[in-house]
Design a protein around this motif. Sequence first.
Motif, mmCIF file in Angstrom:
data_model
loop_
_atom_site.group_PDB
_atom_site.id
_atom_site.type_symbol
_atom_site.label_atom_id
_atom_site.label_comp_id
_atom_site.label_asym_id
_atom_site.label_seq_id
_atom_site.Cartn_x
_atom_site.Cartn_y
_atom_site.Cartn_z
ATOM 1 N N ALA A 149 0.832 -1.209 0.000
ATOM 2 C CA ALA A 149 0.000 0.000 0.000
ATOM 3 C C ALA A 149 0.862 1.252 0.000
ATOM 4 C CB ALA A 149 -0.920 -0.011 1.223
ATOM 5 N N THR A 150 1.903 1.276 0.825
ATOM 6 C CA THR A 150 2.756 2.463 0.877
ATOM 7 C C THR A 150 3.556 2.624 -0.413
ATOM 8 O OG1 THR A 150 4.473 1.176 2.006
ATOM 9 C CG2 THR A 150 2.943 2.442 3.371
ATOM 10 N N ALA A 151 3.913 1.529 -1.070
ATOM 11 C CA ALA A 151 4.637 1.624 -2.341
ATOM 12 C C ALA A 151 3.783 2.327 -3.396
ATOM 13 C CB ALA A 151 5.039 0.236 -2.820
ATOM 14 N N ILE A 152 2.519 1.930 -3.493
ATOM 15 C CA ILE A 152 1.620 2.583 -4.449
ATOM 16 C C ILE A 152 1.375 4.032 -4.045
ATOM 17 C CG2 ILE A 152 -0.675 2.497 -5.482
ATOM 18 C CD1 ILE A 152 -0.665 -0.521 -4.944
ATOM 19 N N ALA A 153 1.272 4.285 -2.731
ATOM 20 C CA ALA A 153 1.073 5.651 -2.253
ATOM 21 C C ALA A 153 2.269 6.533 -2.599
ATOM 22 C CB ALA A 153 0.839 5.647 -0.747
ATOM 23 N N VAL A 154 3.480 5.987 -2.539
ATOM 24 C CA VAL A 154 4.668 6.761 -2.901
ATOM 25 C C VAL A 154 4.637 7.147 -4.376
ATOM 26 C CG1 VAL A 154 7.159 6.542 -3.279
ATOM 27 C CG2 VAL A 154 6.172 5.930 -1.075
ATOM 28 N N VAL A 155 4.232 6.221 -5.225
ATOM 29 C CA VAL A 155 4.136 6.531 -6.648
ATOM 30 C C VAL A 155 3.126 7.649 -6.880
ATOM 31 C CG1 VAL A 155 3.471 5.635 -8.907
ATOM 32 C CG2 VAL A 155 4.851 4.239 -7.363
ATOM 33 N N MET A 156 1.966 7.555 -6.233
ATOM 34 C CA MET A 156 0.953 8.610 -6.360
ATOM 35 C C MET A 156 1.480 9.949 -5.868
ATOM 36 S SD MET A 156 -2.033 7.528 -7.587
ATOM 37 C CE MET A 156 -3.276 8.564 -6.844
ATOM 38 N N LEU A 157 2.199 9.908 -4.750
ATOM 39 C CA LEU A 157 2.732 11.135 -4.167
ATOM 40 C C LEU A 157 3.760 11.784 -5.083
ATOM 41 C CD1 LEU A 157 2.891 13.030 -1.711
ATOM 42 C CD2 LEU A 157 4.624 11.516 -0.762
ATOM 43 N N VAL A 158 4.684 10.997 -5.592
ATOM 44 C CA VAL A 158 5.734 11.543 -6.466
ATOM 45 C C VAL A 158 5.134 12.064 -7.774
ATOM 46 C CG1 VAL A 158 7.790 10.952 -7.798
ATOM 47 C CG2 VAL A 158 7.538 10.110 -5.457
ATOM 48 N N ALA A 159 4.216 11.301 -8.368
ATOM 49 C CA ALA A 159 3.601 11.745 -9.622
ATOM 50 C C ALA A 159 2.802 13.025 -9.421
ATOM 51 C CB ALA A 159 2.705 10.633 -10.171
#
Length: 280
Positions: free
Chosen positions: A249-259
Amino acid sequence: MNIFTSRSSANRVIPGFGLSLGFTIFYLALIVLIPLSAIFLKTFTMHWDAFWSAVTSERVMASYRLSFGAALIGAALNVVFGGIVAWVLVRYQFPGKRIVDALVDLPFALPTAVAGITLTSLYSGNGWIGKYLEPLGIKVAFTPLGVVVALTFIGLPFVVRTVQPVLEDAERELEEAAASLGASPWQTFRRVILPGITPALLTGFALAFARATGEYGSVVFIAGNMPMVSEITPLFIITKLEQYDYTGATAIAVVMLVASFILLLAINLLQAWSRKRAGK
């Protein structure tokens, strides 16, 4: 002269600046920086192969396309129609204007779950609006189009409330001067009005886009949540958390955050460029 300069410089300093600055940094770190750092720290416990597999699976990529694509479309629609709403509220007088002005803030006040249920009931096959659209081959509820409708709904106030004060402060004399020099209404809008409100439109676009990328409550009901079709990324993150896959979950959240950060940075740079160009 030196005494006068030092006194005037001292008077320009806000009393308690050091204490207020320290409190501001502490509050910002507590509310924003520490939670965001926790997301990255949790993600860093994964190996690169596991991280890459978690954020690039076919189902996750489909959710990225829907979340960011629908957010961009919704924000772009709000720039056009939100700008028109702001123009009407500022430049025209009509019965019920205060009611319309108050309704603009409805997406702010309405709980997101209530908004999602309401939109679903309106656009479903037997809803007030959906029963007229589906015979035409236009299905809104439980499709990606429904996601766009929900994100457009929640993003409208950001554009209207950003553009509205700029239009109120705009100098009408410039428009009158353009008209007196023979400019058509379209030329007046394109060369006089639009350059002045472009930074506000871009700011509203950025705010609406940022709000839409992380929206969950108003979208989850109308989307239908079908994998590879109408599943948004925030829902996928919730699904990972329910499965106790916290690192995924945090991995996908990091991608969303960076994008989101990269896109907002690009929009802010574009806004700064437009301000600089308008000031020339």
